[in-house]
Design an enzyme around this catalytic site. Structure first.
Site, PDB file in Angstrom:
ATOM      1  N   ASP A  32      -3.530   0.993 116.131  1.00 45.44           N
ATOM      2  CA  ASP A  32      -3.512   1.096 114.659  1.00 45.44           C
ATOM      3  C   ASP A  32      -4.703   0.411 113.993  1.00 45.44           C
ATOM      4  OD1 ASP A  32      -2.492  -1.498 115.260  1.00 45.44           O
ATOM      5  OD2 ASP A  32      -1.215  -1.495 113.482  1.00 45.44           O
ATOM      6  N   ARG A 230       4.069   6.649 100.905  1.00 43.47           N
ATOM      7  CA  ARG A 230       5.343   7.363 101.047  1.00 43.47           C
ATOM      8  C   ARG A 230       5.111   8.769 101.571  1.00 43.47           C
ATOM      9  NH1 ARG A 230       7.897   6.839  95.206  1.00 43.47           N
ATOM     10  NH2 ARG A 230       5.865   7.732  94.650  1.00 43.47           N
ATOM     11  N   ALA A 260      -2.267   8.230 112.873  1.00 43.11           N
ATOM     12  CA  ALA A 260      -3.334   7.532 112.134  1.00 43.11           C
ATOM     13  C   ALA A 260      -3.414   7.898 110.652  1.00 43.11           C
ATOM     14  CB  ALA A 260      -4.703   7.711 112.787  1.00 43.11           C
ATOM     15  N   ALA A 261      -2.350   8.509 110.108  1.00 48.01           N
ATOM     16  CA  ALA A 261      -2.345   8.796 108.655  1.00 48.01           C
ATOM     17  C   ALA A 261      -2.499   7.488 107.879  1.00 48.01           C
ATOM     18  CB  ALA A 261      -1.054   9.503 108.261  1.00 48.01           C
ATOM     19  N   GLY A 262      -1.615   6.537 108.176  1.00 43.42           N
ATOM     20  CA  GLY A 262      -1.673   5.265 107.454  1.00 43.42           C
ATOM     21  C   GLY A 262      -2.919   4.459 107.796  1.00 43.42           C
ATOM     22  N   ASP A 263      -3.352   4.548 109.041  1.00 40.90           N
ATOM     23  CA  ASP A 263      -4.535   3.788 109.478  1.00 40.90           C
ATOM     24  C   ASP A 263      -5.778   4.275 108.732  1.00 40.90           C
ATOM     25  OD1 ASP A 263      -2.670   2.894 111.334  1.00 40.90           O
ATOM     26  OD2 ASP A 263      -3.449   4.168 112.946  1.00 40.90           O
TER      27      ASP A 263
HETATM   28  P1  ADP Z   1       2.150   5.800 107.983  1.00 45.73           P
HETATM   29  O1  ADP Z   1       1.172   6.734 108.656  1.00 45.73           O
HETATM   30  O2  ADP Z   1       1.631   4.408 107.846  1.00 45.73           O
HETATM   31  O3  ADP Z   1       3.532   5.910 108.543  1.00 45.73           O
HETATM   32  P2  ADP Z   1       2.659   7.551 105.684  1.00 45.73           P
HETATM   33  O4  ADP Z   1       3.429   8.547 106.483  1.00 45.73           O
HETATM   34  O5  ADP Z   1       3.259   7.126 104.395  1.00 45.73           O
HETATM   35  O6  ADP Z   1       2.247   6.230 106.453  1.00 45.73           O
HETATM   36  O7  ADP Z   1       1.242   8.239 105.396  1.00 45.73           O
HETATM   37  C1  ADP Z   1       0.102   7.514 105.047  1.00 45.73           C
HETATM   38  C2  ADP Z   1      -0.755   8.329 104.108  1.00 45.73           C
HETATM   39  O8  ADP Z   1      -1.106   9.570 104.710  1.00 45.73           O
HETATM   40  C3  ADP Z   1      -0.064   8.704 102.812  1.00 45.73           C
HETATM   41  O9  ADP Z   1      -0.170   7.677 101.859  1.00 45.73           O
HETATM   42  C4  ADP Z   1      -0.845   9.933 102.413  1.00 45.73           C
HETATM   43  O10 ADP Z   1      -2.089   9.565 101.852  1.00 45.73           O
HETATM   44  C5  ADP Z   1      -1.126  10.599 103.742  1.00 45.73           C
HETATM   45  N1  ADP Z   1      -0.085  11.575 104.105  1.00 45.73           N
HETATM   46  C6  ADP Z   1       0.904  11.420 105.007  1.00 45.73           C
HETATM   47  N2  ADP Z   1       1.652  12.557 105.101  1.00 45.73           N
HETATM   48  C7  ADP Z   1       1.101  13.436 104.226  1.00 45.73           C
HETATM   49  C8  ADP Z   1       1.381  14.800 103.862  1.00 45.73           C
HETATM   50  N3  ADP Z   1       2.404  15.495 104.415  1.00 45.73           N
HETATM   51  N4  ADP Z   1       0.597  15.390 102.937  1.00 45.73           N
HETATM   52  C9  ADP Z   1      -0.436  14.733 102.374  1.00 45.73           C
HETATM   53  N5  ADP Z   1      -0.766  13.463 102.685  1.00 45.73           N
HETATM   54  C10 ADP Z   1      -0.008  12.808 103.590  1.00 45.73           C
END
Ligand code: ADP
Length: 310
Positions: A32, A230, A260-263
Site C-alpha cells: 500500500d 467512499r 491501489a484505488a486508495g493508494d
Molecule cells: P480504498 O481503495 O482505500 O479501499 P475506496 O474504495 O474508497 O478506498 O476508493 C478510493 C478512491 O478511489 C475513491 O475515493 C475514489 O476516488 C476512487 N474510486 C474507488 N472506486 C471508484 C469507482 N467505482 N468509481 C470512481 N472512483 C472510484
C-alpha cells in the site's frame, strides 16, 4: 515552498506472484505505502522527492527489488538490509469467477525488523523530512516496540511542523485482535495531522452500526485535515476549522481492478496539497488519478496510461 519537498514513507513492499497454482505465475511487487510512494514520485512534477523506508534481506531477490524501486523513482538510502531475512511474498490467484484471492507469506519478512536497531536511517535524518506517510499496514507489520518507535518519530515530526499523513488501511488478519488494532489506530490518529480515512475500514475497525455512522464519526476526528473516501460516492474533505467539501468522484464505466484505488488517491491528493493546492482541488485530482488506476489492471499502471495527468 521548499524545493524539492522531501517526503518519507515507511512500510513494506512485497514480492507478488500472480497466476494459477502450479501454472504460469507472473512476478511483480507492491504494497500500500509503496504504491502511494511510486504514484507520488510520478505526480510530483519534479518538485517532490520521495524516500521509501523499509527493510530487505541481502539475497538476490532483495537486490533486484531495490534496483527496480530506483527505476520507479524512489530514493532508497533509508532502506536497511538485514542479513538472513527476506522480502515478504503474496500470491494472487484468480478463480473461475474472476474473484481474486490473496495468500501472504510475510510473518518473518525483513520489513518487520526495520526498527530493531538503536537508530534507523529514517530516524537519524528526522530533521530532513517535510512530510511523513504511514498506514495501518505499516503499523500492523511491526512488533509493539516498532509501533512505539514509529509513532514517537511521527509525533516528533509533527511537533516541529512537518506534515504527518496516516492512511487507515485496516487488514484484520494482520492484527492479533481488534482491541490492539483500535488502540494503535487511535494513537496514530493522535499524531497525524492529515488522516486519509476509507469509510469501510473505519466501520470495520470501530464497529459502527452503519456506514453513515462511520462517516459521521470520521467527521468528528480530532485531526487537522481529514479526507473520507467512499468508493464511487463523493469524497469528503475538511481542513482545519474550514467547512466540509463534498467532491464528486469520476465516472468509471469499466472498473477493471480496484487494487491501489486508495493508494493512488492518496498520492494524487498529496501531490497537489503539498504544493499548495486547496483541499478541494487536491481531492479532485486524487479522484481523477484513482479513477484512472482502477480502469487498468495491477497496482501500478504503466506511466503512459497516465501521461496526460502528469
Ligand atoms: P480504498 O481503495 O482505500 O479501499 P475506496 O474504495 O474508497 O478506498 O476508493 C478510493 C478512491 O478511489 C475513491 O475515493 C475514489 O476516488 C476512487 N474510486 C474507488 N472506486 C471508484 C469507482 N467505482 N468509481 C470512481 N472512483 C472510484
Amino acid at each position: 515552498m521548499k524545493n524539492p519537498i522531501k517526503v518519507a514513507f515507511f512500510g513494506e513492499c512485497m514480492l507478488e506472484l500472480n497466476g494459477t497454482a502450479f501454472g504460469a505465475m507472473q512476478q511483480s511487487y507492491g504494497g500500500d505505502t509503496f504504491n502511494t510512494a511510486v504514484y507520488l514520485s510520478r505526480c510530483g512534477g519534479g518538485a517532490i522527492k520521495t524516500w521509501y523506508a523499509t527493510a530487505l534481506g541481502d539475497d538476490a531477490l532483495s537486490l533486484e527489488l531495490e534496483h527496480r524501486w530506483a527505476q520507479d523513482g524512489l530514493a532508497l538510502d533509508l532502506v536497511r538490509h538485514i542479513p538472513g531475512r527476506m522480502p515478504g511474498l503474496y500470491q494472487i490467484q484468480v478463480d473461475a469467477q474472476g474473484e481474486r484471492r490473496f495468500s501472504f507469506w510475510r510473518d518473518n519478512s525483513a520489513a518487520k525488523a526495520y526498527f530493531d536497531v538503536a537508530e534507523t536511517p529514517l530516524e537519524a535524518r528526522s530533521e530532513q523530512w517535510d512530510a511523513f506517510y504511514f498506514s495501518g499496514i505499516s503499523l500492523a507489520i511491526l512488533p509493539a516496540d516498532g509501533q512505539n518507535r514509529l509513532l514517537a518519530f511521527a509525533r516528533a515530526l509533527r511537533n516541529r511542523g512537518a506534515t504527518v499523513v496516516f492512511d487507515n488501511n485496516y487488514r484484520p488478519s494482520l492484527w492479533p485482535d481488534i482491541a490492539v488494532a483500535r488502540d494503535c489506530f487511535s494513537r496514530a490518529l493522535a499524531v497525524a495531522d492529515t488522516a486519509l480515512i476509507t469509510a469501510d475500514d473505519h466501520l470495520a475497525l470501530f464497529g459502527f452500526a452503519s456506514l453513515e455512522r462511520a462517516v459521521a464519526a470520521a467527521q468528528e476526528l480530532n485531526v487537522f485535515e481529514v479526507v473520507i473516501k467512499r468508493g464511487a460516492a463523493p469524497t469528503l474533505v475538511r481542513s482545519g476549522s474550514g467547512p466540509w467539501h463534498s467532491v464528486p468522484t469520476q465516472t468509471v464505466t469499466n472498473v477493471v481492478d480496484t487494487t491501489a484505488a486508495g493508494d493512488s488517491f492518496a498520492a494524487g491528493y498529496l501531490s497537489r496539497r503539498l504544493r499548495g493546492s486547496t483541499p478541494e482541488d487536491a481531492t479532485q485530482f486524487g479522484n481523477r488519478l484513482a479513477a484512472r488506476v482502477i480502469a487498468h489492471r495491477g497496482a501500478i499502471i504503466p506511466l503512459d496510461a497516465m501521461a496526460d495527468l502528469l
